[in-house]
Design an enzyme around this catalytic site. Sequence first.
Site, PDB file in Angstrom:
ATOM      1  N   VAL A  56     -50.848 -38.891 -21.101  1.00  0.00           N
ATOM      2  CA  VAL A  56     -49.332 -38.319 -21.240  1.00  0.00           C
ATOM      3  C   VAL A  56     -49.743 -36.832 -21.561  1.00  0.00           C
ATOM      4  O   VAL A  56     -50.751 -36.472 -21.547  1.00  0.00           O
ATOM      5  CB  VAL A  56     -49.085 -39.100 -22.572  1.00  0.00           C
ATOM      6  CG1 VAL A  56     -48.648 -40.587 -22.318  1.00  0.00           C
ATOM      7  CG2 VAL A  56     -50.046 -38.876 -23.719  1.00  0.00           C
ATOM      8  N   SER A  57     -48.584 -35.998 -21.594  1.00  0.00           N
ATOM      9  CA  SER A  57     -48.729 -34.685 -21.684  1.00  0.00           C
ATOM     10  C   SER A  57     -49.157 -34.034 -23.169  1.00  0.00           C
ATOM     11  O   SER A  57     -49.940 -33.096 -23.126  1.00  0.00           O
ATOM     12  CB  SER A  57     -47.470 -34.012 -21.307  1.00  0.00           C
ATOM     13  OG  SER A  57     -47.253 -34.260 -19.792  1.00  0.00           O
ATOM     14  N   THR A  58     -48.535 -34.562 -24.176  1.00  0.00           N
ATOM     15  CA  THR A  58     -48.700 -34.233 -25.645  1.00  0.00           C
ATOM     16  C   THR A  58     -49.278 -35.323 -26.591  1.00  0.00           C
ATOM     17  O   THR A  58     -48.960 -36.438 -26.383  1.00  0.00           O
ATOM     18  CB  THR A  58     -47.398 -33.645 -25.955  1.00  0.00           C
ATOM     19  OG1 THR A  58     -46.476 -34.648 -25.966  1.00  0.00           O
ATOM     20  CG2 THR A  58     -46.900 -32.560 -25.008  1.00  0.00           C
TER      21      THR A  58
END
Length: 207
Positions: A56-58
């Site tokens: 995931v990105s964050t």
Amino acid sequence: LLGVSVKTLQRWDREGILKANRTPTDRRYYTYDQYLQFKGINIEYDKRKVVIYARVSTKNQRDDLQNQTAFLRQFCNARGMIVDQCIEDYGSGLNYNRRKWNGLLDEVMEQKVKTIVITHKDRFIRFGYDWFERFCMKFHTTILVVNNEELSPQEELVQDIISILDVFSCRLYGLRKYKKQIEKDEEIAEELQDRDQSYRRAEDQNT
């Protein structure tokens, strides 16, 4: 099979060196296991790792990350696949400098990874997935894509598109700024104008 001519494959098939499978229309084809056999890899004793990769990105998307991991573990268990390693990664799919992702690619090049299991192509890389899939296959590593769209967060796509637009906007701004600097320099501007006129005369002569 990569690097083998069609005539050689036909001869091997006739001589029983490497028997081909046949489609209903009698066309030859070979399985991935046959490819590994051709490369000298004994699949029965292939002890390389099966790796789950989730991204995931964050950090705020921790729940999405855990859902990916849980789904992939269930998927592998249902198919009798023993998972040797689970990689949970944070970072944009546009970022080629993810430490864990690069570590995984290093292990692929070291012939330590048999299969990488992911929920969706964009979990591995946002753009250029086909190139990386071919890259892994050169080291006899298969990427198994489950294709679960629900585990590919849509907000990430929006963020990545915004990032791309931001980069190109900055480049366009830089080009405009550079253009203004050229226009202020009379010598450069005159040289470019003369060059443009020369190109136009050449085009007129060719028409």
